[in-house]
Design a protein around this motif. Structure first.
Motif, PDB file in Angstrom:
ATOM      1  N   TYR A 128     -18.932  29.084  34.663  1.00 36.85           N
ATOM      2  CA  TYR A 128     -18.205  28.704  33.447  1.00 36.85           C
ATOM      3  C   TYR A 128     -16.776  28.298  33.778  1.00 36.85           C
ATOM      4  N   GLU A 129     -16.108  29.104  34.595  1.00 32.92           N
ATOM      5  CA  GLU A 129     -14.717  28.802  34.958  1.00 32.92           C
ATOM      6  C   GLU A 129     -14.627  27.520  35.790  1.00 32.92           C
ATOM      7  N   ARG A 130     -15.627  27.265  36.648  1.00 35.48           N
ATOM      8  CA  ARG A 130     -15.652  26.042  37.444  1.00 35.48           C
ATOM      9  C   ARG A 130     -15.744  24.830  36.522  1.00 35.48           C
ATOM     10  N   GLN A 131     -16.636  24.895  35.535  1.00 34.68           N
ATOM     11  CA  GLN A 131     -16.777  23.787  34.584  1.00 34.68           C
ATOM     12  C   GLN A 131     -15.503  23.616  33.746  1.00 34.68           C
ATOM     13  N   LEU A 132     -14.891  24.726  33.384  1.00 39.60           N
ATOM     14  CA  LEU A 132     -13.653  24.673  32.607  1.00 39.60           C
ATOM     15  C   LEU A 132     -12.539  24.005  33.407  1.00 39.60           C
ATOM     16  N   LEU A 133     -12.455  24.340  34.699  1.00 39.80           N
ATOM     17  CA  LEU A 133     -11.454  23.710  35.559  1.00 39.80           C
ATOM     18  C   LEU A 133     -11.701  22.211  35.706  1.00 39.80           C
ATOM     19  N   ARG A 134     -12.954  21.834  35.894  1.00 35.92           N
ATOM     20  CA  ARG A 134     -13.289  20.407  36.008  1.00 35.92           C
ATOM     21  C   ARG A 134     -12.913  19.658  34.735  1.00 35.92           C
ATOM     22  N   GLY A 135     -13.235  20.250  33.600  1.00 35.96           N
ATOM     23  CA  GLY A 135     -12.890  19.626  32.326  1.00 35.96           C
ATOM     24  C   GLY A 135     -11.386  19.495  32.150  1.00 35.96           C
ATOM     25  N   HIS A 136     -10.655  20.518  32.571  1.00 38.11           N
ATOM     26  CA  HIS A 136      -9.192  20.474  32.476  1.00 38.11           C
ATOM     27  C   HIS A 136      -8.619  19.386  33.380  1.00 38.11           C
ATOM     28  N   GLU A 137      -9.113  19.317  34.620  1.00 33.72           N
ATOM     29  CA  GLU A 137      -8.639  18.289  35.550  1.00 33.72           C
ATOM     30  C   GLU A 137      -8.929  16.887  35.022  1.00 33.72           C
ATOM     31  N   ALA A 138     -10.109  16.700  34.443  1.00 33.04           N
ATOM     32  CA  ALA A 138     -10.470  15.394  33.909  1.00 33.04           C
ATOM     33  C   ALA A 138      -9.587  15.031  32.717  1.00 33.04           C
TER      34      ALA A 138
END
Length: 196
Positions: free
Chosen positions: A165-175
């Motif tokens: 979940y945190e990995r996906q959240l980080l990817r979404g934030h970076e994007a």
């Protein structure tokens, strides 16, 4: 002495509520009302459109998810009207906020609308929604990717789910940050989510 109004209300509060065994036809009990000098018990019929059983609720949820997926993915984004795109953005955002751990993948779809849609108005709405959702979802603590040593350790399924979940959240934030940086530079450059 005499009859007091509080006695009836107090009696109502002490009585056990209707159990699930009463079934959907029983409806729900309302507060008593005074009519013609007497206290009357009232019941409201169960709403007809509302699923009453666990399976009925699951079916309704599956139908809602299927219709949201159909609105989001079946028709190309260029073929949808602006109001349909707005509704899709709202549904994606609402689903993300309702249960973020289950629907974190919808963040990618929201970003796709923000970066690749034909209409600038839709891109702006999707980007603003993406930022608002991320702002609500990002926790107060610092999120970081686990190190190789931490990845080698055996962890419970709950910890693994939290990491994903945190990995996906980080990817979404970076994007989202990349998309906003592109807008600040003057051009709405199409930013993609990092692979993975």
């Amino acid at each position: 002495m005499g009859f007091k109004q509080g006695d009836v209300e107090q009696d109502y509060e002490r009585r056990p509520r209707a159990s699930k065994e009463d079934g959907p036809a029983a409806g729900r009990e309302l507060l008593p009302v005074r009519e013609g000098g007497k206290w009357q018990r009232r019941t409201a019929p169960a709403p007809k459109g509302e699923p009453q059983t666990k399976k009925g609720k699951q079916r309704a949820k599956a139908r809602a998810q299927a219709s949201a997926a159909a609105a989001a993915g079946s028709a190309p984004a260029a073929e949808l009207s602006l109001s349909q795109k707005r509704a899709t953005i709202a549904k994606l955002s609402a689903q993300l906020l309702h249960s973020p751990h289950k629907n974190i993948g919808l963040l990618k779809e929201l970003h796709e609308l923000a970066s690749r849609d034909v209409s600038p108005a839709t891109r702006r709405m999707a980007a603003l929604s993406c930022v608002a959702v991320l702002r609500d979802l990002i926790p107060a603590y610092r999120i970081r990717l686990p190190t190789d040593k931490e990845l080698a350790m055996q962890v419970s399924s709950e910890v693994e789910a939290l990491r994903a979940y945190e990995r996906q959240l980080l990817r979404g934030h970076e994007a989202a940050v990349g998309l906003l940086r592109g807008w600040l530079r003057g051009g709405e450059q199409q930013q993609r989510l990092p692979p993975g």
